[in-house]
Design an enzyme around this catalytic site. Structure first.
Site, PDB file in Angstrom:
ATOM      1  CG  ASP A  53      -0.374  -0.137   2.517  1.00  0.00           C
ATOM      2  OD1 ASP A  53       0.871  -0.215   2.595  1.00  0.00           O
ATOM      3  OD2 ASP A  53      -1.125  -0.161   3.514  1.00  0.00           O
ATOM      4  CD  GLU A 191       7.956  -0.495   7.721  1.00  0.00           C
ATOM      5  OE1 GLU A 191       7.009  -1.201   7.339  1.00  0.00           O
ATOM      6  OE2 GLU A 191       8.147   0.659   7.300  1.00  0.00           O
TER       7      GLU A 191
END
Ligand code: KIV
Length: 274
Positions: A53, A191
């Site tokens: 995204d 992440e």
């Protein structure tokens, strides 16, 4: 081994991810948002292409991933699938398309599987998305998890900040990773996590971890392709520029503009005599 009898590259499937972790072979993942780029990244041997995204920031000029819609993801994912022969294509479930529960998540994932024919979906979060992961897995849809800094929660997290610092935060990350693994994810993106914490998760959890800003000890690495290729003036500290493609594109465009203005393009070789 890497080719079928017909000479085509052998398709990466979810069991190859588990195999890579068992063998200690590093997995590679890059984002892709269109067919032309997917073709190049796939031919380079990337194991997984992520229709992230991050298309919102990188391709649509937005400042966050939050406004990205499922329709936009379907269009991008369909193009990436068309440009890919070997890599496993994973698409993000965008913000607002899975948080309400398993029924919403299943409807959204089915659209990506049916209309774009991706091979796995990714969603953000730990224990809170376990019911969604189970529902998708029960329906035969491979799921990739995403922990650490999760951009869809950027306002709650106070922007892009390292997650998992400190003992209790690292412990929470581990519990979340274990919950995702138990629910059946095929891989977990980590992440912006301290390297020792990512290493511990990688060691303790039996599904492959794919790091981005999470140090060298994850089972694989992922980068946003425009960062990896040097398309932009700025890239995050953890993202190394492996090329200067933006500069090369600018030079090509400047040469084109100069030749058109100078009357040297098109020449006879690029014109139809009749
Ligand atoms: O959307 C995306 O590009 C991602 C990567 C940063 C892992 O989720």
């Amino acid at each position: 081994m890497d080719q079928t009898a017909a000479g085509r590259p052998r398709k990466v499937r979810v069991h190859h991810l588990a195999q890579a972790k068992a063998d200690g072979t590093k997995l590679t993942m890059l984002t892709a948002y269109d067919a032309v780029t997917a073709r190049i990244l796939d031919a380079a041997g990337t194991d997984m292409l992520l229709v992230g995204d991050s298309v919102g920031n990188t391709m649509h000029g937005r400042t966050t991933t939050l406004p990205v819609t499922l329709d936009e993801m379907v269009v991008a994912a369909r193009a990436v699938v068309r440009g890919t022969q070997r890599a496993l294509v994973v698409a993000d479930l965008p913000f607002g398309t899975y948080e309400a529960g398993p029924t919403q998540a299943l409807a959204s994932a089915v659209r990506l599987m049916k209309e774009a024919q991706v091979e796995a979906v990714k969603l953000e979060g730990g224990q809170r998305v376990v019911p969604q992961v189970r529902a998708l897995t029960d329906a035969g849809i491979p799921v990739v998890g995403h922990l650490g800094y999760t951009p869809q929660s950027e306002h709650l997290l106070g922007g892009p900040r390292v997650q998992g610092r400190g003992e209790s935060s690292a412990e929470r990350l581990l519990v979340d990773a274990q919950a995702l693994a138990d629910a059946g994810v095929v891989a977990i993106v980590l992440e912006m996590v301290p390297a020792p914490v990512a290493a511990m998760v990688t060691w303790r959890v039996n599904v492959p971890t794919i790091g981005i800003g999470a140090g060298p000890d994850c089972d694989g690495q992922v980068l946003v392709w425009v960062d990896m290729a040097g398309m932009t003036d700025w890239s995050p500290r953890f993202a190394r520029r492996f090329g200067e493609v933006g500069q090369a594109l600018g030079e090509a465009a400047r040469a084109y503009v100069a030749e058109v203005r100078g009357g040297t393009f098109p020449d006879d070789a690029h014109s139809f005599a009749q």
